[in-house]
Design a protein around this motif. Structure first.
Motif, PDB file in Angstrom:
ATOM      1  N   ARG A 314      40.579  14.998-100.993  1.00 30.95           N
ATOM      2  CA  ARG A 314      40.550  16.325-101.606  1.00 30.95           C
ATOM      3  C   ARG A 314      41.965  16.870-101.751  1.00 30.95           C
ATOM      4  NH1 ARG A 314      37.723  16.630 -96.881  1.00 30.95           N
ATOM      5  NH2 ARG A 314      35.817  17.318 -97.915  1.00 30.95           N
ATOM      6  N   LYS A 315      42.137  17.707-102.761  1.00 29.30           N
ATOM      7  CA  LYS A 315      43.386  18.433-102.918  1.00 29.30           C
ATOM      8  C   LYS A 315      43.388  19.604-101.940  1.00 29.30           C
ATOM      9  CE  LYS A 315      45.105  16.137-106.467  1.00 29.30           C
ATOM     10  NZ  LYS A 315      46.383  15.376-106.394  1.00 29.30           N
ATOM     11  N   ILE A 316      44.525  19.858-101.327  1.00 29.84           N
ATOM     12  CA  ILE A 316      44.640  20.941-100.357  1.00 29.84           C
ATOM     13  C   ILE A 316      44.860  22.262-101.083  1.00 29.84           C
ATOM     14  CG2 ILE A 316      45.928  21.825 -98.388  1.00 29.84           C
ATOM     15  CD1 ILE A 316      44.342  19.303 -97.808  1.00 29.84           C
ATOM     16  N   LYS A 317      44.063  23.252-100.698  1.00 28.20           N
ATOM     17  CA  LYS A 317      44.185  24.585-101.286  1.00 28.20           C
ATOM     18  C   LYS A 317      45.049  25.468-100.376  1.00 28.20           C
ATOM     19  CE  LYS A 317      39.389  24.123-102.904  1.00 28.20           C
ATOM     20  NZ  LYS A 317      38.013  24.667-102.764  1.00 28.20           N
ATOM     21  N   GLY A 318      45.860  26.308-100.980  1.00 33.83           N
ATOM     22  CA  GLY A 318      46.651  27.277-100.219  1.00 33.83           C
ATOM     23  C   GLY A 318      47.841  26.635 -99.526  1.00 33.83           C
ATOM     24  N   ASP A 319      48.439  27.387 -98.607  1.00 32.99           N
ATOM     25  CA  ASP A 319      49.616  26.920 -97.885  1.00 32.99           C
ATOM     26  C   ASP A 319      49.246  25.831 -96.886  1.00 32.99           C
ATOM     27  OD1 ASP A 319      51.169  28.767 -99.241  1.00 32.99           O
ATOM     28  OD2 ASP A 319      50.897  30.329 -97.702  1.00 32.99           O
ATOM     29  N   ILE A 320      50.140  24.882 -96.729  1.00 30.35           N
ATOM     30  CA  ILE A 320      49.929  23.779 -95.798  1.00 30.35           C
ATOM     31  C   ILE A 320      50.823  23.982 -94.583  1.00 30.35           C
ATOM     32  CG2 ILE A 320      50.112  21.286 -95.432  1.00 30.35           C
ATOM     33  CD1 ILE A 320      49.640  20.903 -98.416  1.00 30.35           C
TER      34      ILE A 320
END
Length: 323
Positions: A314-320
């Protein structure tokens, strides 16, 4: 043996990982599970005993013929060393001394690393917490095989070789997927480990060093215990990205087989994860699971639908937030 796996990409999803929501549901219904969180007072003594057993083994193998060194390396040393890596997994969640003594856990992990021969405990924690926080996260979760692995290891014989070489790929992936600056603790880990290796060679010669290093490589390659690498997150059934194993090898692996339970509650020590399943049985009883890691390895190699690409991504949403 030459049939190619049809899959040519990961299983891309656009939903969040299931563990956070299930954790909230279970805690709302069974708040007593919070009492299972916290350190396991037995863990440090078990780890010390295992380290002592391997030190004794180093002494005993120094005078054996090479054929017996290699035999005991696979039959015994590989089991202990793989178990030690899973002890370090436990310690990475601060289950030896608790969150209030985080540094104690880091130093204890370096101690537990000694009989493995390969300095990895400090780096493992940094990447493993990313794996929990961003399960399947593109460019973050280094438990996901690289595109090269998915593309190349696509036949039965190549998958067999890939399983043998798993330790090398696990070591190389962070450099390819999510390289991080080296920390002081990682340097200390390397210095202490290689100093120990040199002293071991100086005291008792090459045989204990071969027993140690080869045991680690073999134990994490084609070995019954290494089935957990495949069993935990490879998508044998569409729509399921984490699987538990309920078999006897959990006794040697700090209950790492209780993997759905572990991802739901990473702060609960492995020894108490069976209680999570018992208390919240309706959340786990109907999930697909395994009873044999050997069968997992066999099925992965022989099933032409499965390959290193058989992972949910999955693509990460928001700040990592990285460790």
């Amino acid at each position: 043996m030459g049939n190619r796996v049809a899959r040519e990409d990961y299983e891309w999803v656009y939903t969040d990982q299931p563990h956070a929501d299930r954790r909230k549901e279970i805690l709302a219904k069974y708040p007593e599970i919070k009492s299972l969180m916290g350190p396991d007072p037995r863990l440090k003594w078990i780890v010390c005993m295992m380290v002592a057993v391997q030190f004794l083994a180093f002494y005993l193998v120094k005078d054996l013929d090479w054929k017996w060194v290699l035999f005991w390396t696979y039959a015994f040393g590989s089991c202990i060393n793989h178990s030690m890596t899973l002890a370090i997994h436990e310690i990475s969640h601060n289950t030896a001394f608790g969150n209030n003594r985080a540094k104690w856990n880091r130093w204890f992990a370096i101690f537990a690393n000694l009989p493995i021969g390969l300095p990895y405990s400090a780096s493992f924690k940094r990447y493993h917490l990313d794996h929990h926080r961003y399960l399947g996260g593109d460019g973050v979760d280094v438990d996901i095989p690289t595109n090269f692995e998915g593309w190349f290891f696509c036949t039965r014989i190549r998958k067999f070789i890939w399983i043998i070489l798993q330790p090398l790929f696990y070591a190389a992936r962070p450099l390819c997927i999510n390289p991080k600056p080296i920390t002081q603790l990682e340097i200390i880990n390397v210095v202490i480990q290689f100093s120990f290796n040199i002293v071991l060679y100086w005291l008792w010669g090459a045989k204990p060093v071969v027993y140690m290093m080869a045991g680690s490589m073999l134990g994490m390659g084609l070995h019954p215990i290494s089935g957990h690498f495949i069993a935990e997150h490879y998508m044998f059934l569409k729509g399921h990205e984490t699987y538990s194993y309920y078999g006897s090898l959990n006794l040697l692996t700090f209950n790492v087989g209780y993997h759905n339970e572990h991802h739901d509650f990473p702060s609960i020590p492995g020894r108490r994860l069976p209680l999570v399943k018992k208390i919240a049985a309706e959340y786990y009883d109907d999930l697909p699971c395994y009873t044999s890691w050997v069968k997992v390895l066999y099925d992965f190699i022989m099933d032409d639908e499965l390959s290193p690409y058989s992972r949910v991504k999955r693509k990460i949403k928001g700040d990592i937030k990285l460790e």
